[in-house]
Scaffold this active site. Structure first.
Site, PDB file in Angstrom:
ATOM      1  N   CYS A 114      13.021   8.373 -45.004  1.00  0.00           N
ATOM      2  CA  CYS A 114      13.087   9.138 -43.827  1.00  0.00           C
ATOM      3  C   CYS A 114      12.481   8.431 -42.412  1.00  0.00           C
ATOM      4  CB  CYS A 114      12.611  10.416 -44.089  1.00  0.00           C
ATOM      5  SG  CYS A 114      13.227  11.671 -42.753  1.00  0.00           S
ATOM      6  N   LYS A 150       6.552   5.971 -49.726  1.00  0.00           N
ATOM      7  CA  LYS A 150       6.728   5.901 -48.075  1.00  0.00           C
ATOM      8  C   LYS A 150       5.441   5.435 -47.642  1.00  0.00           C
ATOM      9  CE  LYS A 150       8.312   9.360 -44.700  1.00  0.00           C
ATOM     10  NZ  LYS A 150       8.741  10.669 -44.541  1.00  0.00           N
ATOM     11  N   GLU A 162      15.307  12.755 -49.490  1.00  0.00           N
ATOM     12  CA  GLU A 162      13.874  12.901 -49.705  1.00  0.00           C
ATOM     13  C   GLU A 162      13.320  14.160 -50.393  1.00  0.00           C
ATOM     14  OE1 GLU A 162      12.054  12.833 -45.830  1.00  0.00           O
ATOM     15  OE2 GLU A 162       9.913  12.073 -46.649  1.00  0.00           O
ATOM     16  N   VAL A 198      14.280  16.005 -39.160  1.00  0.00           N
ATOM     17  CA  VAL A 198      14.155  16.899 -38.329  1.00  0.00           C
ATOM     18  C   VAL A 198      14.524  16.490 -36.688  1.00  0.00           C
ATOM     19  CG1 VAL A 198      12.811  18.555 -39.857  1.00  0.00           C
ATOM     20  CG2 VAL A 198      11.640  16.907 -38.259  1.00  0.00           C
TER      21      VAL A 198
HETATM   22  C1  ACM Z   1      10.663  12.754 -42.317  1.00  0.00           C
HETATM   23  O1  ACM Z   1       9.939  11.653 -42.359  1.00  0.00           O
HETATM   24  N1  ACM Z   1      10.713  13.502 -43.341  1.00  0.00           N
HETATM   25  C2  ACM Z   1      10.954  13.315 -40.755  1.00  0.00           C
END
Ligand code: ACM
Length: 273
Positions: A145, A112, A41, A172
């Protein structure tokens, strides 16, 4: 078919370096005959932007910006499909997006849908839905992510025919690598999570990225997993037939057995009991 990922440590704000470095890593994947490679990402910009004004300086148009054009060129030179997360500028809006380019062509973009934490202050949530791209040899879907925590997203991609879910990430929290095994078995698909390593600090904020990029199989195995701290290129061979067979026993096909008449509540925002 040979698929893989590149695990790297992007430099915050240094797009030119990050793209050049990624292309160097893609060359290593090419030497191992990779056909699909996933980059993390926001691989071209780094992650920790605190407001929209800041990221506007590095976000690019898709497909006419520098990053997309460079990856199209690399995908042509290395005869592969590349899925890569990047910051997209579209008019006044900024999206946390992933491009799909293959053999020199731009196939499309995914924005996203589920923004994580402070991303909500920087990006607009995706508005293009969940997309599957036919790259010839396979059908690939894209999640970014934090989309991992919403099983609906992977399910829609699988129902639309995705055999491989490409998952650029900047993880994370410590959960996604295990959760992606569930996304694999419940949809009988391969998943490629390309995570980043390193940390980014801004004032009191510090994000440590967890590495451990991986590929999972339709029978819920981790086929390859990278380290927590090193930059790596990993490529493995997969058998797509496994992702096309949705049976878990002779009498259970996970798509045919779905009780869709009883799933209506899933479309409600909240269920009041
Ligand atoms: C994330 O969605 N970058 C944790």
């Amino acid at each position: 078919m040979k698929i893989g990922f590149v695990q790297i440590k992007p430099r915050l704000g240094d797009v030119e370096f990050n793209v050049k470095h990624a292309v160097d890593m893609l060359r290593r994947a090419y030497r191992r005959e990779a056909e699909v490679i996933v980059l993390p990402e926001l691989f071209n910009t780094g992650y920790l932007y605190t407001d929209k004004k800041e990221i506007l300086k590095v976000a690019e148009e898709i497909p006419n910006g520098f990053t997309c054009r460079e990856l199209m060129r690399a995908s042509d030179e290395y005869s592969m499909c590349i899925v890569a997360g990047m910051a997209e500028r579209c008019g006044k809006d900024i999206y946390n997006s992933a491009i799909v380019v293959s053999h020199g062509e731009f196939l499309g973009v995914y924005r996203k849908m589920h923004l994580f934490y402070l991303e909500k202050k920087v990006f607009k949530a995706g508005n293009l839905g969940f997309k599957v791209f036919d790259i010839g040899k396979a059908k690939v879907g894209v999640l970014i992510c934090f989309d991992w925590i919403f099983p609906e997203a992977a399910r829609i991609l699988a129902l639309k025919g995705a055999e491989i879910i490409c998952h650029p990430a900047n993880l994370v929290l410590p959960y996604a690598q295990t959760a992606m095994l569930a996304r694999s078995i419940e949809n009988r698909v391969y998943t490629i999570t390309a995570n980043r390593i390193g940390e980014e600090k801004r004032g009191n904020l510090c994000f440590k990225f967890t590495g451990l990029s991986q590929i999972t199989s339709p029978d819920m195995k981790v086929l390859v997993r990278a380290s927590k701290t090193r930059e790596e290129v990993r490529v493995i061979e997969i058998d797509l037939k496994m992702a096309r067979d949705k049976r878990v026993t002779e009498l259970n096909d996970i798509f045919e057995d779905r009780r869709v008449d009883f799933y209506r509540e899933i479309l409600e925002k909240h269920i009041l009991v």
